[in-house]
Motif scaffolding. Sequence first.
Motif, mmCIF file in Angstrom:
data_model
loop_
_atom_site.group_PDB
_atom_site.id
_atom_site.type_symbol
_atom_site.label_atom_id
_atom_site.label_comp_id
_atom_site.label_asym_id
_atom_site.label_seq_id
_atom_site.Cartn_x
_atom_site.Cartn_y
_atom_site.Cartn_z
ATOM 1 N N ASN A 192 0.817 -1.219 0.000
ATOM 2 C CA ASN A 192 0.000 0.000 0.000
ATOM 3 C C ASN A 192 0.847 1.264 0.000
ATOM 4 N N GLU A 228 1.215 2.739 -3.479
ATOM 5 C CA GLU A 228 0.032 3.204 -4.215
ATOM 6 C C GLU A 228 0.075 4.728 -4.254
ATOM 7 N N SER A 252 -4.433 -1.450 -5.553
ATOM 8 C CA SER A 252 -4.849 -2.463 -4.580
ATOM 9 C C SER A 252 -6.045 -3.284 -5.054
ATOM 10 N N GLU A 293 -5.138 -7.530 -7.875
ATOM 11 C CA GLU A 293 -4.273 -6.403 -7.528
ATOM 12 C C GLU A 293 -3.190 -6.364 -8.600
#
Length: 315
Positions: A68, A71, A83, A99
């Motif tokens: 994460n 991202e 994600s 993902e």
Amino acid sequence: MQNIPSVDLRDFLSDDPVRKQKFVNEIGQAYEEIGFVALKGHFLDDQLVDNLYKEVRNFFNLPLETKNSYEVPGIGGQRGYVSFGKEHAKGRTEGDLKEFWHFGQYVENDPALEASYPANVEVKELPHFNTVGKETYQMLEKTGVYVLRALALFLGLDEFYFDKFVKNGNSILRPIHYPPIKDEPKNAVRAAAHGDINLITLLMGAQGKGLQVQNHNGEWIDAIAAEDELVINVGDMLSRHSNNRLKSTIHQVVNPPRELWGTSRYSIPFFMHPVSTMPLNCLENCIDENNPKLYEDITAGEFLHQRLVELGLIK
């Protein structure tokens, strides 16, 4: 047709004009009829493919918190990590069961264009991830250039017509992870029925069942490639530019049988995009009284923006 036609790029690359024309005819006719081929003779070697899958598995096995952190907000998922469940097909609200990661263009000798693209994201935890991704990107792009040269000849254009549009184009390499399915999916599949946005897509990892293409009768056909083949299909930009002479075929990735729900699936498409200024206006030699102009004039950049909104990646 139980599967998709197979062609060999070495025919096009040979010094034999008969073999070269054979390839042009075969791939052109396949794209008029079904929009998909399996391609041998590309520029990926086995070692590079093995290295890429190893790095991709390593990345998706990282802790969710680590993934994460890669991202990037505000760029519609064009670089770095996207994600699970964030992307959906046009016309659907259910997120796909996947993902993925995005590598983008490595611009040469054009600082203004380089500044217009988001920067590629470096994964600190995996020292070889970005190097292997870049090499794969460039080998798939090289393969795609030759496919487009063959299609230019098939459409009655200069062989090198597409070269200037795809050099430094907005292409994307997308390693995808479809995680094991743990609960009965509620109206969701690994990748819902869709057409691709771009000129052509070169897909690694279609060696097992899952990818299906829809023929003109509305029937779903398994698209299964041999170990040494890429699956290559026409995207909406090329279909539009050819006034739908070359078909952008609807395809999907279906969920596996229940006994295989506990397994991951990986696939790695390369979405070959032109520079955003390329006009996608219907080619004059694809328009006649039996085939009137189907689409309004638009640039590649305008078309891409429309579709990213439809996919839910940008607001």
